[in-house]
Design a protein around this motif. Structure first.
Motif, PDB file in Angstrom:
ATOM      1  N   ILE B  46      19.530  87.032  51.092  1.00  0.00           N
ATOM      2  CA  ILE B  46      20.352  87.225  49.900  1.00  0.00           C
ATOM      3  C   ILE B  46      21.412  88.272  50.217  1.00  0.00           C
ATOM      4  O   ILE B  46      21.108  89.438  50.458  1.00  0.00           O
ATOM      5  CB  ILE B  46      19.510  87.649  48.682  1.00  0.00           C
ATOM      6  CG1 ILE B  46      18.477  86.569  48.375  1.00  0.00           C
ATOM      7  CG2 ILE B  46      20.410  87.889  47.462  1.00  0.00           C
ATOM      8  CD1 ILE B  46      17.613  86.851  47.171  1.00  0.00           C
ATOM      9  N   VAL B  49      25.536  90.215  45.314  1.00  0.00           N
ATOM     10  CA  VAL B  49      26.038  89.542  44.110  1.00  0.00           C
ATOM     11  C   VAL B  49      27.567  89.568  44.098  1.00  0.00           C
ATOM     12  O   VAL B  49      28.187  90.440  44.698  1.00  0.00           O
ATOM     13  CB  VAL B  49      25.511  90.216  42.816  1.00  0.00           C
ATOM     14  CG1 VAL B  49      24.043  89.939  42.611  1.00  0.00           C
ATOM     15  CG2 VAL B  49      25.771  91.713  42.814  1.00  0.00           C
ATOM     16  N   ILE B  50      28.145  88.567  43.433  1.00  0.00           N
ATOM     17  CA  ILE B  50      29.599  88.538  43.280  1.00  0.00           C
ATOM     18  C   ILE B  50      29.931  88.443  41.793  1.00  0.00           C
ATOM     19  O   ILE B  50      29.085  88.079  40.974  1.00  0.00           O
ATOM     20  CB  ILE B  50      30.237  87.336  44.020  1.00  0.00           C
ATOM     21  CG1 ILE B  50      29.611  86.017  43.539  1.00  0.00           C
ATOM     22  CG2 ILE B  50      30.101  87.497  45.522  1.00  0.00           C
ATOM     23  CD1 ILE B  50      30.381  84.794  43.936  1.00  0.00           C
ATOM     24  N   VAL B  56      27.674  87.812  36.893  1.00  0.00           N
ATOM     25  CA  VAL B  56      27.165  88.350  38.148  1.00  0.00           C
ATOM     26  C   VAL B  56      26.300  87.266  38.787  1.00  0.00           C
ATOM     27  O   VAL B  56      25.273  86.877  38.243  1.00  0.00           O
ATOM     28  CB  VAL B  56      26.358  89.634  37.907  1.00  0.00           C
ATOM     29  CG1 VAL B  56      25.826  90.166  39.217  1.00  0.00           C
ATOM     30  CG2 VAL B  56      27.229  90.672  37.225  1.00  0.00           C
ATOM     31  N   PRO B  58      24.254  85.774  42.132  1.00  0.00           N
ATOM     32  CA  PRO B  58      23.683  86.085  43.441  1.00  0.00           C
ATOM     33  C   PRO B  58      24.177  85.105  44.512  1.00  0.00           C
ATOM     34  O   PRO B  58      24.455  83.944  44.209  1.00  0.00           O
ATOM     35  CB  PRO B  58      22.173  85.927  43.213  1.00  0.00           C
ATOM     36  CG  PRO B  58      22.029  85.094  42.006  1.00  0.00           C
ATOM     37  CD  PRO B  58      23.268  85.266  41.181  1.00  0.00           C
ATOM     38  N   ILE B  60      23.508  83.561  48.456  1.00  0.00           N
ATOM     39  CA  ILE B  60      22.549  83.377  49.544  1.00  0.00           C
ATOM     40  C   ILE B  60      23.296  82.912  50.791  1.00  0.00           C
ATOM     41  O   ILE B  60      24.176  82.048  50.709  1.00  0.00           O
ATOM     42  CB  ILE B  60      21.490  82.321  49.134  1.00  0.00           C
ATOM     43  CG1 ILE B  60      20.589  82.902  48.042  1.00  0.00           C
ATOM     44  CG2 ILE B  60      20.681  81.855  50.328  1.00  0.00           C
ATOM     45  CD1 ILE B  60      19.601  81.901  47.481  1.00  0.00           C
ATOM     46  N   VAL B  89      24.070  80.054  41.224  1.00  0.00           N
ATOM     47  CA  VAL B  89      23.672  80.646  42.497  1.00  0.00           C
ATOM     48  C   VAL B  89      24.684  80.198  43.543  1.00  0.00           C
ATOM     49  O   VAL B  89      25.037  79.020  43.602  1.00  0.00           O
ATOM     50  CB  VAL B  89      22.264  80.175  42.927  1.00  0.00           C
ATOM     51  CG1 VAL B  89      21.900  80.771  44.278  1.00  0.00           C
ATOM     52  CG2 VAL B  89      21.223  80.541  41.896  1.00  0.00           C
TER      53      VAL B  89
END
Lengths: 677, 139
Positions: B46, B49-50, B56, B58, B60, B89
């Protein structure tokens, strides 16, 4: 079996919302009229209307217990409405209605709770009916016989089918069920007419109960129609009836009469409806989550706007930006205004929280006989909806305390020569960024010396008793394990003390201050931030991470003098401040974030306290103070137990970057847990 | 080329030297890689975060998650944002390829239900591995 009529689930939210509103309205009327000599006829009509609406909508939902209870109360008020001179015992009447209102309120909660069973109101209804009979026995005129309508009119289209519906005896409002039935029949056939014609008319229920309902319809599939009718709730019997060969013409005249008679009544009713509809249309109810989404969106627009206006690309351009700047300024004004309006949408007057207290005081007056008067000041002050929700419990507690412990018994007051009426005053006002709510009583007040003595006995003093100021001594009543009243009464002293009130307020960034003068009264001052979604934080840098620590838990910021640092044998670091030892937690080590900053005197120390436990958090550098909106982590990240490990969420800053929010409480628990075990 | 009813539309991409595909209906965004905020105490795959339009999200690193060879990302690399159980995601991939239409016969499901690869898609350009994104976000 489902609690309510199938196919009505979609209406449940609306129903519950409406019911709560009606019941609040009812309470408001009852509170207002209870003190008066007699109930004004407007209010009787209003109570009648409220009960009638509850009866109708409960019937629509198939909640027969609520419907019957509302019906019994409606009957009470229909007696008063039709014969205002009927003598009645006001106290008995009000107690019956208050009880019914409570039961209905309770039942609304039961409906929403899947595990709870619907309550049986039979006994309560019997009590209300019994009193209604007492009132009626004063000679209410027998109901006028109802004119009948003809089922088979002369010259009617031969192709019309006639369906006869008989409702079972327990069904109190067959006319409402009939309306629901007509709606579902609409899917399988075309209904042309019903007998009785006007299902909204006041007499419709009695007609249907006596003769059943006749529905004239055109249908291709007679089976489907019959099945739909038989499936409907409360239907005892549904069958086709054939037109008799010979029709007696006589009953036609009364039918016509009935129609003209029914019309004015209906028009009047419509007028009433239009009136309330006109009032209601200026207010709509919106799901809070939608407003939150709107607020988020507006926040994003503001950030994006500033990104556009201050874009570096613009500076690189040679062209003149005058017109752009003018438009940009206008845009900024508009977005500011938009933001203000969106914020204001969530604001509601505190009177919603206050008015619930009148009920509390009324009930306590009845039980304790103190005759306490409740006064509101500044109840029009607006606060965020979430603040009002949070205020409910603390206010209830403080008001109960004030009436139970604060206000003396009438004979004590007389002995003291206190002539003014025992009063509890609730006031609200806005100060910069805070709402101040005060609960004030003119009762016995508190003796700070007695409090000190008791605190000493209970062993909760932290310094010698003679060093406490009056203010500090009064603050002791909010400490855990302190209760001024040794007697447990119904209203207070049940263990949920002032400490819980204080803690609950502090959780949302509020404060509770106590002021009191012996024999003059006490004042509890609640200060609560205007909006709860915004938190003040101190932003620090740790390695490449940007971490925000809520200011509420920070006691002190300082740069470490190395001579105060002590390292113990297990390589734990301790810092000595004014003779007290606190553990030092480098955030980089706690969160396993690589950092260049190794020396403790180069970074910044944050002395934090949660639940009387203190630690020193160590960060590389200080960025500054910020106001942020906390966002929880995405479920993907939440599955790694971040909140238990010390990160409660994140937030997007004005420049679009993301900061992580430290949960000092969780960090302290982890640290002390580890040390203890 | 409007796909027929039974056609399935896939997005192909390359990462860690392997060719993958994903059902396009689960994809909400394909974006350049913005600044990523590191979040401590998480597994290495991970990235952090963006800020995706105020949310927000996460992110990967798909190559690390799939344990294929380490990947270097450049300015042509992308984040594919999936909506998994209505949660956004992002997956970082080296290159995004094309949108392709395939028929069910081209998709051969993998026998292992817990595998991160749902199926193998056979096309003229070769095999694509259809990822099981729901499985990839589980701890």
């Amino acid at each position: 079996m489902a609690k309510f009529d199938e196919g009505m689930e979609s209406m449940l939210d609306t129903y519950i919302f409406e019911e709560n509103q009606l019941l609040e309205q009812l309470d408001e009327i009852l509170m207002r009229t209870e003190k008066a000599e007699s109930i004004p006829s407007d209010d009787i009509a209003e109570i009648f209307r409220i009960m009638h609406t509850i009866k109708g909508s409960s019937s629509m939902m198939g909640l027969s217990n609520m419907q019957q209870l509302a019906h019994s109360v409606e009957d009470l008020f229909s007696i008063l409405r039709d014969k205002p001179e009927t003598p009645y015992d006001k106290k008995t009447l009000f107690n019956l209605v208050f009880d019914a209102s409570d039961s209905l309120k309770n039942e609304v909660d039961v409906i929403q709770d899947d595990s709870a069973e619907l309550t049986d109101f039979t006994q309560q209804i019997a009590r209300i009916r019994a009193y209604a009979d007492v009132m009626k026995s004063d000679g209410a005129a027998a109901a006028k016989p109802l004119p009948k309508e003809t089922v088979f009119e002369v010259g009617e289209d031969e192709s019309l089918l006639t369906l006869h519906i008989i409702y079972d005896q327990s069904c109190l409002m067959p006319s409402v069920r009939a309306l629901v039935l007509l709606r579902s029949l609409g899917k399988v056939c075309e209904v042309t007419k019903t007998v009785p014609l006007d299902l909204d008319a006041d007499t419709a229920n009695d007609v249907i109960a006596a003769d059943g309902l006749y529905i004239k319809l055109i249908a291709d599939d007679r089976e489907a129609v019959l099945k739909t009718a038989q499936k409907a709730l409360n239907v005892a019997k549904a069958e086709w009836v054939e037109r008799p060969k010979e029709e007696v013409e006589a009953p036609k005249a009364p039918a016509a009469e009935k129609e003209t008679a029914a019309k004015p009544a209906k028009e009047k009713k419509d007028e009433g409806k239009a009136h309330t509809a006109g009032e209601k249309s200026s207010i709509i109810s919106v799901k809070l989550s939608k407003l939150d989404a709107l607020l988020d969106l507006v926040g994003e627009i503001v950030i994006t706007e500033s990104a556009v206006i201050s874009s570096p690309d613009l500076k690189a351009m040679e062209a003149s930006l005058d017109r752009f700047n003018t438009s940009a300024r206008n845009l900024k004004k508009l977005t500011d205004e938009l933001q203000d309006i969106v914020m204001s949408i969530r604001m509601v007057p505190v009177s919603t929280a206050f008015s619930k207290m009148s009920r509390v005081v009324r009930d306590m007056n009845n039980k304790l006989g103190k005759g306490v008067e409740l006064v509101f000041k500044g109840e029009e002050t607006e606060v965020d909806k979430s603040v009002v929700d949070i205020l409910g419990d603390p206010l209830m507690h403080l008001v109960r305390n004030a009436v139970d412990h604060g206000i003396e018994a009438p004979e004590v007051r007389r002995a003291k020569g206190k002539n003014e009426a025992p009063t509890v005053t609730l006031s609200a006002k806005n100060t910069s960024g805070e709402v101040v709510i005060t609960v004030e009583d003119n009762g016995a007040g508190m003796d700070h010396n007695a409090i000190l003595a008791k605190a000493e006995r209970k062993g909760i003093l932290r310094k010698p008793a003679n060093e406490y100021t009056k203010q500090e001594a009064l603050g002791l009543i909010m400490k855990a394990g302190f209760s001024t009243n040794e007697n447990v009464t119904e209203y207070s002293g049940r263990g949920v003390g002032m400490d819980v009130v204080k803690q609950n307020l502090e959780k949302v960034g509020g404060k509770l201050v106590v002021e009191s003068d012996l024999n003059i009264g006490s004042r509890f001052i609640i200060k609560i931030p205007l909006s709860l979604s915004i938190t003040d934080v101190m932003q620090v840098r740790v390695g490449r991470c940007d971490i925000s620590v809520p200011i509420a838990s920070i006691k002190k910021l300082f740069r470490l003098d190395m001579k105060n640092l002590v390292r113990d044998e297990d390589d734990n670091m301790l810092v000595v401040i004014r003779g007290k030892c606190y553990p030092v937690i480098p955030l980089s080590r706690y969160f396993s974030i690589p950092t260049q900053c190794k020396a403790f005197d180069e970074g910044i120390m944050l002395l934090c306290e949660v639940d009387h436990k203190r630690v020193c958090l160590f960060a590389d550098s200080l960025i500054g103070e910020q106001q942020i909106v906390v966002k929880p982590f995405s479920p993907l990240l939440a599955q790694y137990n971040l909140s238990e490990r010390g990160l409660s969420g994140c937030s997007i800053l004005a420049d679009g970057s993301i900061t992580l929010i430290a949960d000092v409480k969780a960090i302290i628990e982890n640290i002390f847990g580890k040390q203890g075990g | 080329m409007a796909g027929e009813a039974e056609n399935i539309r896939l997005l192909t991409f390359v990462t860690g030297g392997e060719k993958y595909a994903a059902d396009i209906s689960a994809i909400t965004d394909i974006i350049e890689i913005p600044p990523i905020t590191f979040v401590p105490m998480l597994p290495g795959f991970i990235e952090g975060v963006i800020n995706l339009r105020g949310k927000v999200v996460p992110v990967i690193d798909l190559a690390r998650r799939l344990n294929v060879s380490e990947e270097e990302y450049d300015r042509h690399s992308c984040i594919i944002v999936f909506s998994i159980q209505s949660t956004a995601v992002g997956f970082i991939v080296r290159r995004v390829g094309d949108v392709i239409d395939v028929i069910p016969a081209q998709i051969s499901p993998t026998p292992d239900l817990k595998s991160t690869v749902r199926a193998v898609v056979t096309t003229e350009e070769g095999y694509y591995k259809l990822i099981r994104q729901e499985e990839l976000v589980e701890a």
